[in-house]
Design a protein around this motif. Structure first.
Motif, short mmCIF file in Angstrom:
data_model
loop_
_atom_site.label_atom_id
_atom_site.label_comp_id
_atom_site.label_asym_id
_atom_site.label_seq_id
_atom_site.Cartn_x
_atom_site.Cartn_y
_atom_site.Cartn_z
N ALA A 142 0.84 -1.20 0.00
CA ALA A 142 0.00 0.00 0.00
C ALA A 142 0.88 1.25 0.00
O ALA A 142 0.53 2.26 -0.63
CB ALA A 142 -0.91 -0.01 1.21
N ALA A 143 2.01 1.19 0.70
CA ALA A 143 2.91 2.35 0.72
C ALA A 143 3.48 2.61 -0.67
O ALA A 143 3.53 3.75 -1.15
CB ALA A 143 4.02 2.11 1.74
N ASN A 144 3.89 1.53 -1.35
CA ASN A 144 4.39 1.70 -2.73
C ASN A 144 3.29 2.26 -3.63
O ASN A 144 3.53 3.13 -4.47
CB ASN A 144 4.89 0.36 -3.28
CG ASN A 144 6.28 0.00 -2.74
OD1 ASN A 144 7.00 0.87 -2.25
ND2 ASN A 144 6.64 -1.26 -2.82
N LEU A 145 2.08 1.75 -3.42
CA LEU A 145 0.95 2.23 -4.22
C LEU A 145 0.73 3.74 -4.00
O LEU A 145 0.57 4.51 -4.96
CB LEU A 145 -0.30 1.43 -3.84
CG LEU A 145 -1.63 1.88 -4.42
CD1 LEU A 145 -1.61 1.82 -5.95
CD2 LEU A 145 -2.79 1.02 -3.89
N CYS A 146 0.75 4.15 -2.73
CA CYS A 146 0.51 5.58 -2.44
C CYS A 146 1.61 6.43 -3.06
O CYS A 146 1.34 7.52 -3.60
CB CYS A 146 0.46 5.81 -0.93
SG CYS A 146 -1.08 5.20 -0.24
N ARG A 152 2.13 9.87 -10.01
CA ARG A 152 1.19 10.06 -11.13
C ARG A 152 0.56 11.46 -11.06
O ARG A 152 0.40 12.12 -12.09
CB ARG A 152 0.10 8.98 -11.04
CG ARG A 152 -0.83 8.94 -12.22
CD ARG A 152 -2.03 8.06 -11.95
NE ARG A 152 -2.86 8.62 -10.88
CZ ARG A 152 -4.01 8.09 -10.48
NH1 ARG A 152 -4.46 6.98 -11.05
NH2 ARG A 152 -4.71 8.65 -9.52
N GLU A 153 0.26 11.91 -9.85
CA GLU A 153 -0.32 13.25 -9.69
C GLU A 153 0.64 14.30 -10.21
O GLU A 153 0.27 15.23 -10.92
CB GLU A 153 -0.62 13.54 -8.21
CG GLU A 153 -1.85 12.88 -7.71
CD GLU A 153 -3.06 13.18 -8.58
OE1 GLU A 153 -3.44 12.28 -9.36
OE2 GLU A 153 -3.62 14.29 -8.50
N ARG A 157 0.15 16.74 -13.45
CA ARG A 157 -0.27 18.00 -12.79
C ARG A 157 -1.68 17.84 -12.20
O ARG A 157 -2.57 18.68 -12.39
CB ARG A 157 -0.26 19.16 -13.78
CG ARG A 157 1.13 19.47 -14.32
CD ARG A 157 1.11 20.76 -15.12
NE ARG A 157 2.15 20.83 -16.13
CZ ARG A 157 3.45 20.81 -15.90
NH1 ARG A 157 3.89 20.71 -14.69
NH2 ARG A 157 4.32 20.87 -16.87
N SER A 158 -1.86 16.73 -11.55
CA SER A 158 -3.10 16.41 -10.81
C SER A 158 -4.31 16.16 -11.70
O SER A 158 -5.42 16.02 -11.18
CB SER A 158 -3.44 17.49 -9.78
OG SER A 158 -2.48 17.46 -8.76
N THR A 159 -4.10 16.08 -12.99
CA THR A 159 -5.30 15.83 -13.81
C THR A 159 -5.72 14.36 -13.73
O THR A 159 -6.88 14.04 -13.95
CB THR A 159 -5.07 16.20 -15.29
OG1 THR A 159 -4.00 15.39 -15.78
CG2 THR A 159 -4.76 17.67 -15.47
N LEU A 313 0.13 13.71 -2.38
CA LEU A 313 -0.70 12.53 -2.20
C LEU A 313 -2.11 12.94 -1.76
O LEU A 313 -3.11 12.43 -2.26
CB LEU A 313 -0.05 11.62 -1.14
CG LEU A 313 -0.65 10.27 -0.92
CD1 LEU A 313 -0.69 9.47 -2.21
CD2 LEU A 313 0.15 9.50 0.13
N ALA A 314 -2.15 13.91 -0.86
CA ALA A 314 -3.44 14.35 -0.34
C ALA A 314 -4.31 14.93 -1.47
O ALA A 314 -5.53 14.75 -1.48
CB ALA A 314 -3.23 15.38 0.76
N LYS A 315 -3.66 15.58 -2.43
CA LYS A 315 -4.43 16.15 -3.54
C LYS A 315 -5.21 15.05 -4.26
O LYS A 315 -6.34 15.23 -4.69
CB LYS A 315 -3.46 16.81 -4.54
CG LYS A 315 -3.60 18.32 -4.58
CD LYS A 315 -2.81 18.87 -5.74
CE LYS A 315 -1.80 19.87 -5.25
NZ LYS A 315 -0.73 20.17 -6.18
#
Ligand code: PLP
Length: 482
Positions: A142-146, A152-153, A157-159, A313-315
């Motif tokens: 899960a940590a690697n996934l996050c 990716r974000e 640029r968060s799209t 990550l939070a975004k």
């Protein structure tokens, strides 16, 4: 169950728990259960009437326990350790009793703030820069996934989190051919796809080749892809390989690509000052994972993800319906915005208990022992006829293979057979990997209750069973000749 009964059974169970741990080395390490064995014993339906605790516990001992592989056995040398320890177990009992949900600061203020502080302690203990802040995840996967979601974000640029990937550039991820399977799995989950993970070739020490990484990125850019993330291993699963962070960091900087370090197992070894050199290049790193539930004496689940920019990550993960508004406001970051699940166990408690009970010096002593014993074991392997040390010790892991006077093409089969005999025998438990295409056996030291005598017993068992295999092979070849 009445509280008086609960008290009675809890006391008895505590006794059983200590007895189990004190005598676990009398049991075979790996369960010899066959598929379907327990299923055949379990009734097909839930009981209609309440059953006494004694009956349930009796079935646990007679039916469930034989199907358990004893991960806390001192001669467990398989996979990586999944540590536990008395202070951690005691904390888990409290966690289970409180059964608090730590999804928001408001739902468990102390859980939240303890998590912030113990993660600062751990960060400083392993020498990560103070610019990293952590969160506890349920698993290294899960940590690697996050981390890869954050990458990716950034790349989109968060799209990606708002529009999906339909109109995004074709993203790529880079990791060594030795990287853990969770990296490819994460790529499939976040929509980048397994085919867009470039598994970069490794050198003779099974470490990522920076030149090959740079070339793969250049080739992808020329073909219109957008590199999103590089994952470097500090202690890869199969052979414990260590990717060259300084060179990889330079490439990440030049190429402006997110860099994540998977140190799920070996990160714990950084509590030793003599291992701090492995953090060279950390300035270019965006996130870092270390699992205290592997090799820091803390029960599963406790994986720590450190990131320099938790906002990224939070975004992607922060979604706040009215029912999730928290009284903390913006004063304290909400961990739910840094993890996949909303609900969170009170995992910080066991880490706090462990760090305080052992103290930094106690933890260093245990981990230093494991590493020194691995070095000593490597010497024994070098000195044993018919065995080859395939990898030098990487922290507390090494790989070897049985190499009698037999044709090269038969060695995989012989090693597979030796491994089968070792694990059926039950005195120790080992697992396998591949090195240069050859099947090799891994010896991973790191179990909480392992002492040097267990390592010696472990190696003696390997040699004894290899001798019996040798004798059996000789008898067979004589019989065949007749
Ligand atoms: N990364 C590495 C290097 C590992 O060895 C492992 C598991 O062994 C993982 C990630 C995945 O960790 P978890 O089992 O906590 O999901």
């Amino acid at each position: 169950m009445e509280f008086s009964e609960f008290r009675y059974h809890a006391h008895n169970l505590a006794d059983w728990m200590v007895d189990y741990l004190e005598t676990v080395d009398d049991r075979p390490v790996r369960s010899s259960a066959i598929p379907g064995e327990l299923l055949a014993k379990l009734p097909g339906n839930c009981p209609e009437t309440p059953e006494p605790f004694e009956a349930i516990f009796e079935d646990f001992v007679s039916d469930v326990l034989p199907g358990i592989t004893h991960w806390q056995h001192p001669r467990f040398f398989a996979y990586f350790p999944a540590n536990s320890s008395p202070p951690s177990i005691l904390a888990e009992m409290l966690t289970a009793t409180l059964a608090a949900q730590c999804m928001l600061w408001e739902t468990s203020p102390a859980g939240h703030e303890l998590e912030i502080r113990v993660l600062e302690w751990l960060r400083d203990l392993v020498g990560l820069p103070a610019t990293f802040s952590g969160s506890i995840q349920d698993s290294g996967s899960a940590a690697n996934l996050c981390a890869m979601i954050a990458a990716r974000e950034r790349a989109t640029r968060s799209t990606a989190s708002s529009n999906g990937l339909c109109r995004a550039p074709r993203l790529t991820i880079y990791a060594s051919a030795e990287a853990h399977s969770s990296v490819v799995k994460a790529a499939t989950i976040i929509g980048i796809g397994a085919d867009n993970v470039r598994l970069i070739s490794v050198d003779q020490r099974f470490a990522m080749q920076p030149q090959a990484l740079a070339e793969a990125i250049a080739t992808d850019r020329a073909a219109g892809y957008q590199p999103a993330c590089i994952v470097a291993c500090l202690g890869a699963t199969g052979l414990g390989s260590i990717d060259p962070l300084p060179e990889i960091g330079r490439i990440a900087r030049v190429e402006d690509v997110y860099l994540h370090v998977d140190a799920a197992w070996a990160g714990s070894a950084l509590i030793l000052p003599e291992n701090r050199n492995y953090l060279a290049g950390i300035d270019a790193v965006d996130s870092f994972v270390l699992n205290p539930h592997k090799w820091l004496f803390t029960n599963f689940d406790c994986s720590t993800l450190y990131t320099r920019s938790p906002d990224e990550l939070a975004k992607a993960l922060a979604i706040t319906p009215t029912y999730l508004e928290s009284a903390s406001g913006d004063a304290i970051p909400e961990f739910r915005n840094m993890s996949i699940a909303l609900a969170r166990r009170f995992r910080a408690l066991k880490l706090w208990f462990v760090l305080r009970s052992y103290g930094a010096s106690g933890l260093r002593r245990l981990i230093r022992n494991h590493i020194q014993w691995t070095t000593a074991l490597a010497e024994m392997i070098r000195d044993t006829d018919n065995f080859e040390l395939v990898t030098e010790p990487r922290f507390a892991l090494l790989a070897f293979r049985y190499r009698p006077d037999a044709p090269e093409h038969s060695l995989d089969r012989l090693n597979e057979e030796l491994l089968r005999r070792i694990n059926d025998d039950g005195r120790i438990y080992l697992t396998k990997a591949r090195a240069n295409g050859n099947l090799v056996l891994r010896f991973s030291i790191g179990q909480t209750y392992t002492a040097w005598k267990h390592v010696e017993q472990g190696w003696a068992t390997v040699v004894e069973l290899a001798d019996s295999l040798d004798a059996a092979t000789r008898v067979r070849s004589t019989t065949n000749r007749c």
